[in-house]
Write an enzyme that holds these catalytic residues in place. Sequence first.
Site, PDB file in Angstrom:
ATOM      1  N   GLU A  77      -7.079  -8.851   0.495  1.00 55.25           N
ATOM      2  CA  GLU A  77      -6.372  -9.546  -0.577  1.00 55.25           C
ATOM      3  C   GLU A  77      -5.239 -10.345   0.046  1.00 55.25           C
ATOM      4  O   GLU A  77      -4.345  -9.777   0.680  1.00 55.25           O
ATOM      5  CB  GLU A  77      -5.815  -8.550  -1.604  1.00 55.25           C
ATOM      6  CG  GLU A  77      -5.008  -9.251  -2.702  1.00 55.25           C
ATOM      7  CD  GLU A  77      -4.582  -8.336  -3.845  1.00 55.25           C
ATOM      8  OE1 GLU A  77      -5.220  -7.288  -4.058  1.00 55.25           O
ATOM      9  OE2 GLU A  77      -3.596  -8.696  -4.516  1.00 55.25           O
ATOM     10  N   THR A  79       9.573  -5.752  -5.584  1.00 54.15           N
ATOM     11  CA  THR A  79       8.113  -5.769  -5.646  1.00 54.15           C
ATOM     12  C   THR A  79       7.595  -5.878  -4.215  1.00 54.15           C
ATOM     13  O   THR A  79       8.388  -6.054  -3.287  1.00 54.15           O
ATOM     14  CB  THR A  79       7.614  -6.929  -6.538  1.00 54.15           C
ATOM     15  OG1 THR A  79       6.184  -6.884  -6.614  1.00 54.15           O
ATOM     16  CG2 THR A  79       8.047  -8.285  -6.001  1.00 54.15           C
ATOM     17  N   THR A  80       6.277  -5.772  -4.034  1.00 52.51           N
ATOM     18  CA  THR A  80       5.712  -5.782  -2.687  1.00 52.51           C
ATOM     19  C   THR A  80       6.022  -7.114  -2.009  1.00 52.51           C
ATOM     20  O   THR A  80       5.512  -8.154  -2.405  1.00 52.51           O
ATOM     21  CB  THR A  80       4.184  -5.558  -2.755  1.00 52.51           C
ATOM     22  OG1 THR A  80       3.932  -4.529  -3.704  1.00 52.51           O
ATOM     23  CG2 THR A  80       3.631  -5.166  -1.406  1.00 52.51           C
ATOM     24  N   ARG A 111       8.193   4.574  -9.672  1.00 47.39           N
ATOM     25  CA  ARG A 111       9.080   3.820 -10.553  1.00 47.39           C
ATOM     26  C   ARG A 111       8.371   3.325 -11.819  1.00 47.39           C
ATOM     27  O   ARG A 111       9.000   3.049 -12.816  1.00 47.39           O
ATOM     28  CB  ARG A 111       9.725   2.650  -9.816  1.00 47.39           C
ATOM     29  CG  ARG A 111       8.765   1.571  -9.416  1.00 47.39           C
ATOM     30  CD  ARG A 111       9.475   0.383  -8.824  1.00 47.39           C
ATOM     31  NE  ARG A 111      10.056   0.660  -7.520  1.00 47.39           N
ATOM     32  CZ  ARG A 111      10.385  -0.292  -6.649  1.00 47.39           C
ATOM     33  NH1 ARG A 111      10.213  -1.564  -6.968  1.00 47.39           N
ATOM     34  NH2 ARG A 111      10.880   0.016  -5.475  1.00 47.39           N
ATOM     35  N   ASN A 151      -3.110  -6.247 -13.502  1.00 46.66           N
ATOM     36  CA  ASN A 151      -2.185  -5.219 -13.029  1.00 46.66           C
ATOM     37  C   ASN A 151      -1.263  -4.827 -14.190  1.00 46.66           C
ATOM     38  O   ASN A 151      -0.523  -5.665 -14.721  1.00 46.66           O
ATOM     39  CB  ASN A 151      -1.380  -5.784 -11.846  1.00 46.66           C
ATOM     40  CG  ASN A 151      -0.421  -4.761 -11.277  1.00 46.66           C
ATOM     41  OD1 ASN A 151       0.279  -4.079 -12.026  1.00 46.66           O
ATOM     42  ND2 ASN A 151      -0.358  -4.662  -9.964  1.00 46.66           N
ATOM     43  N   HIS A 153       3.658  -3.081 -15.111  1.00 46.22           N
ATOM     44  CA  HIS A 153       4.893  -3.360 -15.847  1.00 46.22           C
ATOM     45  C   HIS A 153       4.885  -2.850 -17.279  1.00 46.22           C
ATOM     46  O   HIS A 153       5.934  -2.783 -17.919  1.00 46.22           O
ATOM     47  CB  HIS A 153       5.249  -4.843 -15.742  1.00 46.22           C
ATOM     48  CG  HIS A 153       5.611  -5.189 -14.325  1.00 46.22           C
ATOM     49  ND1 HIS A 153       6.591  -4.504 -13.647  1.00 46.22           N
ATOM     50  CD2 HIS A 153       5.076  -6.058 -13.439  1.00 46.22           C
ATOM     51  CE1 HIS A 153       6.658  -4.965 -12.405  1.00 46.22           C
ATOM     52  NE2 HIS A 153       5.747  -5.907 -12.256  1.00 46.22           N
ATOM     53  N   ARG A 160       3.341   4.000  -6.694  1.00 47.25           N
ATOM     54  CA  ARG A 160       4.379   3.921  -5.655  1.00 47.25           C
ATOM     55  C   ARG A 160       4.916   5.303  -5.354  1.00 47.25           C
ATOM     56  O   ARG A 160       4.944   6.184  -6.222  1.00 47.25           O
ATOM     57  CB  ARG A 160       5.524   3.007  -6.117  1.00 47.25           C
ATOM     58  CG  ARG A 160       5.132   1.552  -6.263  1.00 47.25           C
ATOM     59  CD  ARG A 160       6.362   0.700  -6.565  1.00 47.25           C
ATOM     60  NE  ARG A 160       7.131   0.479  -5.370  1.00 47.25           N
ATOM     61  CZ  ARG A 160       7.159  -0.667  -4.675  1.00 47.25           C
ATOM     62  NH1 ARG A 160       6.480  -1.710  -5.100  1.00 47.25           N
ATOM     63  NH2 ARG A 160       7.886  -0.765  -3.589  1.00 47.25           N
ATOM     64  N   HIS A 196      -0.399 -11.861  -6.249  1.00 45.22           N
ATOM     65  CA  HIS A 196       1.066 -11.758  -6.185  1.00 45.22           C
ATOM     66  C   HIS A 196       1.708 -13.073  -6.610  1.00 45.22           C
ATOM     67  O   HIS A 196       1.499 -14.107  -5.981  1.00 45.22           O
ATOM     68  CB  HIS A 196       1.594 -11.352  -4.803  1.00 45.22           C
ATOM     69  CG  HIS A 196       2.871 -10.575  -4.934  1.00 45.22           C
ATOM     70  ND1 HIS A 196       4.064 -11.177  -5.196  1.00 45.22           N
ATOM     71  CD2 HIS A 196       3.115  -9.247  -4.924  1.00 45.22           C
ATOM     72  CE1 HIS A 196       4.991 -10.255  -5.323  1.00 45.22           C
ATOM     73  NE2 HIS A 196       4.444  -9.074  -5.163  1.00 45.22           N
TER      74      HIS A 196
HETATM   75  N1  PXP Z   1      -1.634  -7.650  -5.681  1.00 48.46           N
HETATM   76  C1  PXP Z   1      -0.868  -6.733  -5.037  1.00 48.46           C
HETATM   77  C2  PXP Z   1      -1.404  -6.110  -3.794  1.00 48.46           C
HETATM   78  C3  PXP Z   1       0.400  -6.356  -5.538  1.00 48.46           C
HETATM   79  O1  PXP Z   1       1.133  -5.446  -4.874  1.00 48.46           O
HETATM   80  C4  PXP Z   1       0.841  -6.933  -6.748  1.00 48.46           C
HETATM   81  C5  PXP Z   1       2.162  -6.505  -7.317  1.00 48.46           C
HETATM   82  O2  PXP Z   1       2.110  -5.176  -7.680  1.00 48.46           O
HETATM   83  C6  PXP Z   1       0.012  -7.861  -7.395  1.00 48.46           C
HETATM   84  C7  PXP Z   1      -1.203  -8.222  -6.828  1.00 48.46           C
HETATM   85  C8  PXP Z   1       0.392  -8.495  -8.689  1.00 48.46           C
HETATM   86  O3  PXP Z   1       1.531  -9.283  -8.533  1.00 48.46           O
HETATM   87  P1  PXP Z   1       2.207  -9.942  -9.803  1.00 48.46           P
HETATM   88  O4  PXP Z   1       2.723  -8.821 -10.660  1.00 48.46           O
HETATM   89  O5  PXP Z   1       3.269 -10.795  -9.221  1.00 48.46           O
HETATM   90  O6  PXP Z   1       1.134 -10.728 -10.519  1.00 48.46           O
END
Ligand code: PXP
Length: 236
Positions: A151, A100-101, A49, A7, A10, A45, A190
């Site tokens: 997920e 965050t989510t 952001r 991901n 960031h 999003r 996450h």
């Molecule tokens: N999976 C999902 C569905 C998410 O929303 C996020 C955060 O955007 C992640 C994985 C990755 O989380 P992290 O950045 O904490 O590794």
Amino acid sequence: MPELGVNIDHVATVREARRGREPDPIWAAVAAELGGADAITVHLREDRRHIQERDVRVLRETVNVKLNLELACEPGVLAIACEVRPQQATLVPEKREEVTTEGGLAVLVQRDKVQAAVDQLHAAGISVSLFLDPDAEQIDAAAELGVAAVELHTGQYANASGAARAACLETLHKASAQIRQCGLTLHAGHGLSYQNVGPVAAIDGMHELNIGHSIVSRAMFVGLEAAVREMKRLVL
Ligand code: PXP
């Protein structure tokens, strides 16, 4: 061996701190692929952001592995997803005020809305995953919507320690078994890090892990390609 979805939200967060052009998440996707990423994950999003619509469109043209687009069940982003057609869409809840989510999608209380989003994405040829808490009722409800994957939200596990973490891991194991019994593909993500990813990667049938913050954090010191390569070694 689980696939690793990196991901890169960031990277865009740093760019948006100056509303400029760098660092470009497109470069990040290239570096992540060179490090062995099996998928590139971005979250478009509603408040834009970090990832912008332009990023999703350019990534669709340039990413050579799977592109996994996280999005809420909202008309604007759904329309963009259906136009850009990433290989996979992961439906997530979204609150403007959250950092965050924070939790999984509440399928039970908005079944019709989620079903409509799933149907719309399917009609565009996109495989759909739902981001859920490890909750038996939510998983059963998800299975009825005809999605390919779930997920599991690993945030609680990631934030816990000691006996509480062991209990969270047990919950993840049970939810994972249920997902597979429903015939769905198992994903998780996450809060996963170099320190805590091992036991989650080792869950039977784990197919895909989506990891962002910890990889991008390490990348500041060792570079993104190396950070991804290190994570790949841990999820083997
Ligand atoms: N999976 C999902 C569905 C998410 O929303 C996020 C955060 O955007 C992640 C994985 C990755 O989380 P992290 O950045 O904490 O590794």
